[in-house]
Design a protein around this motif. Sequence first.
Motif, PDB file in Angstrom:
ATOM      1  N   LEU A  94       0.864  -1.171   0.000  1.00  0.00           N
ATOM      2  CA  LEU A  94       0.000   0.000   0.000  1.00  0.00           C
ATOM      3  C   LEU A  94       0.903   1.223   0.000  1.00  0.00           C
ATOM      4  O   LEU A  94       1.728   1.405   0.906  1.00  0.00           O
ATOM      5  CB  LEU A  94      -0.911   0.010   1.228  1.00  0.00           C
ATOM      6  CG  LEU A  94      -1.871   1.197   1.347  1.00  0.00           C
ATOM      7  CD1 LEU A  94      -2.886   1.198   0.214  1.00  0.00           C
ATOM      8  CD2 LEU A  94      -2.591   1.189   2.707  1.00  0.00           C
ATOM      9  N   VAL A 133      -2.873   0.406  -4.108  1.00  0.00           N
ATOM     10  CA  VAL A 133      -2.589  -0.996  -3.819  1.00  0.00           C
ATOM     11  C   VAL A 133      -1.849  -1.594  -5.016  1.00  0.00           C
ATOM     12  O   VAL A 133      -2.318  -1.524  -6.152  1.00  0.00           O
ATOM     13  CB  VAL A 133      -3.887  -1.789  -3.563  1.00  0.00           C
ATOM     14  CG1 VAL A 133      -3.580  -3.268  -3.324  1.00  0.00           C
ATOM     15  CG2 VAL A 133      -4.642  -1.204  -2.383  1.00  0.00           C
ATOM     16  N   CYS A 167      -5.060  -8.703   0.696  1.00  0.00           N
ATOM     17  CA  CYS A 167      -5.878  -7.505   0.599  1.00  0.00           C
ATOM     18  C   CYS A 167      -7.309  -7.887   0.247  1.00  0.00           C
ATOM     19  O   CYS A 167      -7.544  -8.654  -0.703  1.00  0.00           O
ATOM     20  CB  CYS A 167      -5.315  -6.538  -0.443  1.00  0.00           C
ATOM     21  SG  CYS A 167      -6.288  -5.014  -0.645  1.00  0.00           S
ATOM     22  N   TYR A 169      -9.170  -2.707   2.062  1.00  0.00           N
ATOM     23  CA  TYR A 169      -9.067  -1.421   1.360  1.00  0.00           C
ATOM     24  C   TYR A 169     -10.464  -0.983   0.933  1.00  0.00           C
ATOM     25  O   TYR A 169     -11.112  -1.630   0.106  1.00  0.00           O
ATOM     26  CB  TYR A 169      -8.152  -1.557   0.148  1.00  0.00           C
ATOM     27  CG  TYR A 169      -7.889  -0.254  -0.569  1.00  0.00           C
ATOM     28  CD1 TYR A 169      -6.886   0.605  -0.138  1.00  0.00           C
ATOM     29  CD2 TYR A 169      -8.648   0.121  -1.672  1.00  0.00           C
ATOM     30  CE1 TYR A 169      -6.640   1.807  -0.790  1.00  0.00           C
ATOM     31  CE2 TYR A 169      -8.413   1.316  -2.340  1.00  0.00           C
ATOM     32  CZ  TYR A 169      -7.405   2.155  -1.880  1.00  0.00           C
ATOM     33  OH  TYR A 169      -7.165   3.347  -2.528  1.00  0.00           O
ATOM     34  N   ARG A 221     -10.369  -6.016  -1.069  1.00  0.00           N
ATOM     35  CA  ARG A 221     -10.718  -4.714  -1.667  1.00  0.00           C
ATOM     36  C   ARG A 221     -12.236  -4.601  -1.742  1.00  0.00           C
ATOM     37  O   ARG A 221     -12.901  -5.466  -2.318  1.00  0.00           O
ATOM     38  CB  ARG A 221     -10.102  -4.573  -3.045  1.00  0.00           C
ATOM     39  CG  ARG A 221     -10.215  -3.172  -3.618  1.00  0.00           C
ATOM     40  CD  ARG A 221      -9.286  -2.951  -4.790  1.00  0.00           C
ATOM     41  NE  ARG A 221      -9.187  -1.530  -5.137  1.00  0.00           N
ATOM     42  CZ  ARG A 221      -8.089  -0.949  -5.586  1.00  0.00           C
ATOM     43  NH1 ARG A 221      -6.984  -1.667  -5.734  1.00  0.00           N
ATOM     44  NH2 ARG A 221      -8.081   0.330  -5.892  1.00  0.00           N
TER      45      ARG A 221
END
Length: 760
Positions: free
Chosen positions: A13, A19, A296, A198, A298
Amino acid sequence: MDGVTLYDGGVYLLQGTTVVPQNDHEALIGLTGGVPNREEARRGTIAHGIMQAHNASGDESRLKVTFDCLTSHDITYVGIVQTAKASGLEKFPMPYVLTTCHNTLCAVGGTINEDDHLFGLSAAKHYGGIYVPPHMAVIHQYMREMMAGCGKMILGSDSHTRYGALGTMAIGEGGGELVKQLLGQTYDVATPDVVAVYLEGSCQPFVGPQDVALAIIGAVFSCGYVKNKVMEFVGPAVATMTTDFRNGVDVMTTETTCLSSIWRTDDDTRRYLADHGRADDYRQLDPAHVAYYDGCVRVDLSKIRPMIALPFHPSNVYTIDELNANPRDILAEVERAADKIAGRAGSLDLMSKVDAAGIHVQQGVIAGCAGGNYTNVMEAANALRGKSCGSGEFALSVYPSSQPVFADLVKKGAVYDLMQAGAIVRTAFCGPCFGAGDTPANNCLSVRHTTRNFPNREGSKPGNGQMSGVALMDARSIAATAAAGGVLTGADALDCWGDVPEHEFDATSYNNRVFCGFGCGKKEDPLVYGPNIKDWPQMEPLGENLLMQVCSKIMDPVTTTDELIPSGETSSYRSNPLGLAEFTLSRRDPEYVGRAKAFAAVEAQRLEGRLAAEVADAFSAAQQVEPAASLENTEMGSMIYAVKPGDGSAREQAASCQRVLGGVANIVEQYATKRYRSNVINWGMLPLQSDDAPQFEVGDYVFIPGVRKAVEAGKERFAGHIIRNGQVSGTIDLYMAPLTAAERQIILDGCLINFNRNKK
């Protein structure tokens, strides 16, 4: 899941906004001028900084954490204080909040729960603690309002101990881990991976925190993407959510099986803390300019729709639109799952609830640490103002999460609007979440903004023919459903959202009723015991050899803590170890307790120097494996096998009840959560695992020779010899994941109480 994407592998990040997958070297070079050092970038997460600030080990890879604060509720605090007392507790060395929000009802199951409450108050006076009386607040709302702060770490004996939206890394564990903190010991764990969540876009006005949470849970639970990891919420869309909204998302991270959570903080966090009289607890928390995450999630918030998690897990997620478009096929799948759980056909008839008008539900509940927040209740009141819930089967109950929240809702007229619509407004209480309040009738469908919808969780007894279905939804969609008279309706059907006046927190009710005695314990104030509060029975150290009888074999994909030890009506026995143990596995394997007690009687005879006739052939077979095995050096105890036990609650009784019945081990394929495995260890049982299919049945035996020396030597692999009908019929390869030296000694000593007594 629309709006939620899981990255395959780690990510960087950059500047908190970009990202980049770890293997996209071209992008990394273009954006940073090179490929960042991964290990250095790991130190750039918010979680890393907080964990290492609390780490006393001197080793970044192994944590030894001392927490800033502890918290428990009245299902767990009696047992914790009793355990710590038996281990030599002198005073609470840090703020310890004892809330009374689970066993709130004062007469359930034939015992008087108010005895436990008086014990909690007396413990706060005696040892120097903070006691929150019944109906004042649910545990996690009080901690948000009064205790959480940026950069802190808090440990609670409830699995939903999550205050990440306030910059606090909070962890829910079994009571044994709190006992260790009370005795000046540390929380020992390998430094967990950190996964970025995220957030981008912004929620539609009709989308609430439960919708966002369920979308994430649906995407990550089944694949174990964040299991035993830390979820770190970052990205530009954090700023689009109020802190109250973030709290509603954050508390549900427990249902992903993550270890903890943390959010970047901002001016709204600052405002929340200042409004609650704790401006000094604010600190801006952001990841470093370059931070590495082990994965991650998202989330495009603009794509999240009103969601529903159907029975029997928060990950069984659909959009409400999907369900309403195809109710018969989807509900038929739920019915098949219900039949499997109940062991009978026709256990739950959801198809009869579908007609031309839609899906009819019989109950709605907005409650607890997830649903009872100020914003959720205010939005529900706005939706129901001037409307009616109807006079049919459907009923709506609303439980504001604390007295200050309730008072402000009264002052602003929201409670009046809800009551006029036909909703029942109650005081702060966690009961609906675990089956001690608003238990639905047989064959009913209940929609709830609470935390869980496991089988049995809401109070059903499938083994006794009592079966109902609970679905999780956001308060906004529950209000829309209520306005439709109980016909399942998504919040997008109404246009009334977002008109929420600022919450005005007033601590007067706390100031007048909460006992705050940290640092002021008075030993002359005695602990107050009721007749149902019992001490822990004596437990044996681990024997040189171990002969285990298989007393339950559960092949379900997942076994929840609610199945290991039921919630709800059993709560009244939480302070009576032997009384509570009578309910162990009662809703999943009702014969288990009888088998375990019978084998405990065999062990009692062994301790008297006598070999019970019913185990003579099995013991003879064990001696063929290990000729030196004798009555004096071969412990005999019960064992359960489960594929993946321990999903759900942190309650240590899921393990302690096995132990007081003579349990010595679990054999599993994997443990659903770290906290359940920790409970097994802290109660002196071997946390065994095996990749082999279990070639044994209930009533068979597993013999492990030389087990004590193996544990002392730090060995992690064992051979279990399966004995059936007096003959060795095969072996099973067993192993234990790495243990700390202290954990090994706890098992050797027989339980955490013995461990601490032996240290003196």
